[in-house]
Design a protein around this motif. Structure first.
Motif, PDB file in Angstrom:
ATOM      1  N   GLU B  11      55.429 -62.122 -12.177  1.00 29.76           N
ATOM      2  CA  GLU B  11      54.526 -61.494 -13.144  1.00 29.76           C
ATOM      3  C   GLU B  11      55.012 -60.099 -13.535  1.00 29.76           C
ATOM      4  O   GLU B  11      54.960 -59.714 -14.702  1.00 29.76           O
ATOM      5  CB  GLU B  11      53.109 -61.382 -12.547  1.00 29.76           C
ATOM      6  CG  GLU B  11      52.326 -62.681 -12.575  1.00 29.76           C
ATOM      7  CD  GLU B  11      52.107 -63.183 -14.008  1.00 29.76           C
ATOM      8  OE1 GLU B  11      51.696 -62.378 -14.862  1.00 29.76           O
ATOM      9  OE2 GLU B  11      52.371 -64.373 -14.257  1.00 29.76           O
ATOM     10  N   TYR B  15      56.191 -58.932 -17.275  1.00 35.29           N
ATOM     11  CA  TYR B  15      55.526 -57.810 -17.927  1.00 35.29           C
ATOM     12  C   TYR B  15      56.518 -56.703 -18.307  1.00 35.29           C
ATOM     13  O   TYR B  15      56.522 -56.195 -19.423  1.00 35.29           O
ATOM     14  CB  TYR B  15      54.442 -57.249 -17.000  1.00 35.29           C
ATOM     15  CG  TYR B  15      53.871 -55.931 -17.471  1.00 35.29           C
ATOM     16  CD1 TYR B  15      54.254 -54.736 -16.862  1.00 35.29           C
ATOM     17  CD2 TYR B  15      52.974 -55.880 -18.530  1.00 35.29           C
ATOM     18  CE1 TYR B  15      53.751 -53.522 -17.305  1.00 35.29           C
ATOM     19  CE2 TYR B  15      52.475 -54.667 -18.991  1.00 35.29           C
ATOM     20  CZ  TYR B  15      52.859 -53.495 -18.376  1.00 35.29           C
ATOM     21  OH  TYR B  15      52.364 -52.293 -18.830  1.00 35.29           O
ATOM     22  N   SER B  56      45.995 -56.850 -12.863  1.00 37.77           N
ATOM     23  CA  SER B  56      46.507 -58.193 -12.615  1.00 37.77           C
ATOM     24  C   SER B  56      46.303 -58.633 -11.183  1.00 37.77           C
ATOM     25  O   SER B  56      46.081 -59.814 -10.919  1.00 37.77           O
ATOM     26  CB  SER B  56      48.005 -58.265 -12.934  1.00 37.77           C
ATOM     27  OG  SER B  56      48.233 -57.823 -14.221  1.00 37.77           O
TER      28      SER B  56
END
Lengths: 538, 87
Positions: B11, B15, B56
């Protein structure tokens, strides 16, 4: 003999008297002119010009490819005591016509393939003397001699009329060092070319200095890589011919082809090479230098822009034998600073080399924006005075007022370049005044950002411009081209982070296959700015 | 949802590439690529990463944790996330 001449043409005349059968010029197509032939043809052209109304002090324009005819014309013009006005053979027709119109040329020599230049003149305004030079007679290899475009209707005389004319009979006693020698048009920041007007005395001051520093001999073989509208050509033409050496004209078709250039240097056994750094950097990278025998090369000179250290290191590692010289000076001053590069280039060095001390024909001042002298070692604008300093911008007294300063009984020219004195090294070029931006309150020299990017070995070239930004005020755009494939943002950012404070890191990276260049082979910053402003695409 | 250990790195990488490295080859961004000291993240960009991490992964990053020690490499950020979530 140094310093004895009053006119550039006298350098040719003296060498022609000393050794008329020695080869003076080797054209791109391999044809040659001896000193006697070149002097004779130039005298004929001078007689022809005078017979057709060209007076001392007039201007003679030419739009010719690099070749024998262009050399004959420029010496012919000077022998008639007129100044020559060269333009870029490949330049846009409208621009070339504007330059010659603004210079008020009394005569114009045009290679037959560029009749389009004449059609840009308003009806009835062409100079009275227009000479068409058949392509086969230009001595250029750019156009096959078998298919010469026909001389055009606008021509009032032919090239053979000029060469067949009786030589000008005029006492050399009429010549003065203050006579106009040539006008070189450089791009103005506003887009209108400016005519840098130089006298014989201006050029000779520089040429005579070159004799002392480089000690050329009649056995030397010089390159003539720069086009004649570019001031690097002054060294090539007049230093070579003053010493009775041979000048090898590099044709436009070779101009940017690194392997062909390296082969040219080897085959012609050149002893002097002079060009912009970018040409040398490309040769180091793509010229297959180790496969060529360049043992004759004694001096490599470069000028016109900063030589990024990685390219210079690569070049000098591949070719360690010659001496390397960084010459600095705007067209307006001729070369005014010089530095020999001490070899080897250390592996850890990334800071560009200094432009060095002043040449003996120049004086220099480092002043702040209020024209006060800065403390030794501080940054300031470099002002130059001396015999090589130009007369002004042709027909633009308004511009002259903004660049000249009278001080201590001398006339000083503001180079617009920011320098600082470094003990033991001379002047260090910091950057253009107009390449300095302020962002987040910090003063940022874009050249310094470029030096940071130069540390990334995956980049072939990098140029940084500033663009207005709605949020930050100023945005810094790095225009880059990779060696192989798309350069890595991570690698570029890391290279910057290693040497630059965070506020100097580029905001945006624009990736090019190769950076746009001007006709004189410098990075075209105007075009990069247009790309950054969104007015043009990479 | 609770991301698997590798998913944290995944992730973060996704990002960082999308936000700060448009056009970069994903292979060039490794878990140990320096972000702060490598010039990829300046102080403003780091703040963005901190807030992304907080949203997140449902953790809170203290001001003193947002420095180079925990935010210079993906592996360091992931370790911080794991430690905080493990509490």
């Amino acid at each position: 003999m140094a310093g004895a001449a009053t006119h550039l043409a006298e350098l040719l005349e003296a060498s022609a008297r000393a050794a008329p059968s020695r080869v003076a010029i080797v054209a791109p197509d391999g044809r040659t002119l001896t000193y006697g032939e070149l002097d004779g043809q130039a005298s004929a052209v001078a007689g022809f010009l005078r017979a057709h109304g060209v007076r001392p002090g007039d201007r003679v324009g030419f739009c010719l490819p690099k070749g024998l005819a262009s050399v004959v014309v420029l010496f012919g013009a000077m022998k008639a005591r007129a100044g020559y006005v060269p333009v870029d053979w490949h330049g846009p027709a409208a621009r070339n016509a504007t330059i010659h119109r603004n210079a008020g040329v009394a005569a114009l020599f045009v290679g037959a393939a560029r009749a389009d230049v004449l059609r840009e003149w308003p009806a009835g305004t062409l100079p009275p003397l227009v000479v068409a030079v058949p392509m086969a007679d230009t001595g250029s290899a750019a156009v096959p001699a078998a298919t010469p475009p026909a001389p055009f209707a606008e021509a009032t005389r032919s090239w053979s009329d000029a060469l067949g004319h009786a030589a000008l009979a005029e006492s050399p006693g009429a010549r003065r060092r203050e006579d106009l020698a040539y006008i070189l048009f450089t791009s103005g920041s506003t887009g209108v070319p400016k005519g840098v007007t130089l006298t014989h005395g201006n050029a000779l001051a520089f040429v005579d200095w070159c004799s002392e520093v480089f000690e050329p001999t009649a056995d030397d073989r010089f390159s003539s890589h720069a086009p004649f509208h570019f001031d690097l050509s002054i060294f090539d033409l007049y230093v070579a011919l003053k010493h009775g050496a041979t000048l090898h004209l590099v044709g436009e078709e070779l101009g940017k082809e690194p392997k062909a250039l390296a082969r040219f240097i080897a085959e012609r056994r050149l002893t002097f090479w002079y060009s912009t750094p970018s040409v040398l950097a490309l040769m180091a990278e793509f010229g297959a230098l180790p496969t060529q025998d360049l043992a004759a090369l004694r001096h490599v000179l470069f000028a016109g822009e900063v030589f990024p250290v990685p390219g210079l290191r690569r070049l000098t590692e591949l070719l360690p034998a010659p001496r390397y010289w960084n010459l600095y000076g705007p067209t307006e001053t001729n070369v005014c600073n010089f530095a020999e590069i001490p070899l080897p280039v250390p592996p850890e060095r990334s800071r560009p080399y200094p432009i060095g001390p002043l040449c003996s024909h120049c004086a220099g001042l480092v002043l702040d924006e209020q024209q006060r002298e800065v403390a030794r070692g501080d940054e300031g604008l470099l002002w130059i005075a001396g015999e090589s300093l130009f007369q002004g911008y042709f027909g633009r007294p308004d511009l002259d007022a903004s660049v000249f300063l009278q001080r201590d009984g001398r006339r000083w020219y503001c180079t617009g370049d920011v320098v600082k004195w470094v003990d033991g090294e001379g002047f260090l070029y910091v950057g253009r005044r107009d390449r300095m931006v302020k962002r987040r309150g910090y003063r940022i020299e874009l050249g310094e950002v470029e030096a940071g990017l130069a540390r990334d070995p995956s980049l072939r070239e990098a140029a940084v411009v500033a663009a207005p930004d709605a949020i930050a005020g100023v945005r810094i755009d790095a225009h880059v081209a990779g060696r192989e494939g798309r350069p890595s943002l991570i690698a570029m950012k890391r290279a910057c982070a290693e040497v630059l404070p965070p506020y100097m890191a580029p905001d945006r990276f624009v990736i090019h296959e190769r950076l746009p260049r001007t006709s004189t082979d410098k990075i075209d910053y105007q075009q990069l700015k247009r790309i950054s402003l969104g007015e043009s695409s990479p | 949802m609770t991301p698997t250990p590798d998913a944290i790195e995944y992730e973060l990488r996704r990002y960082l590439l999308a936000e700060f490295l448009p056009g970069e080859s994903p292979a060039n961004l490794r878990d140990d690529t320096p972000l702060r000291t490598g010039g990829i993240l300046d102080s403003v960009a780091t703040l963005k990463v901190v807030s992304f991490v907080e949203q997140s992964f449902g953790i809170e990053v203290e001001a003193h944790e947002a420095g180079v020690e925990h935010f210079d490499r993906i592996v360091d950020i992931a370790a911080l996330v794991r430690r905080k979530r493990g509490r």
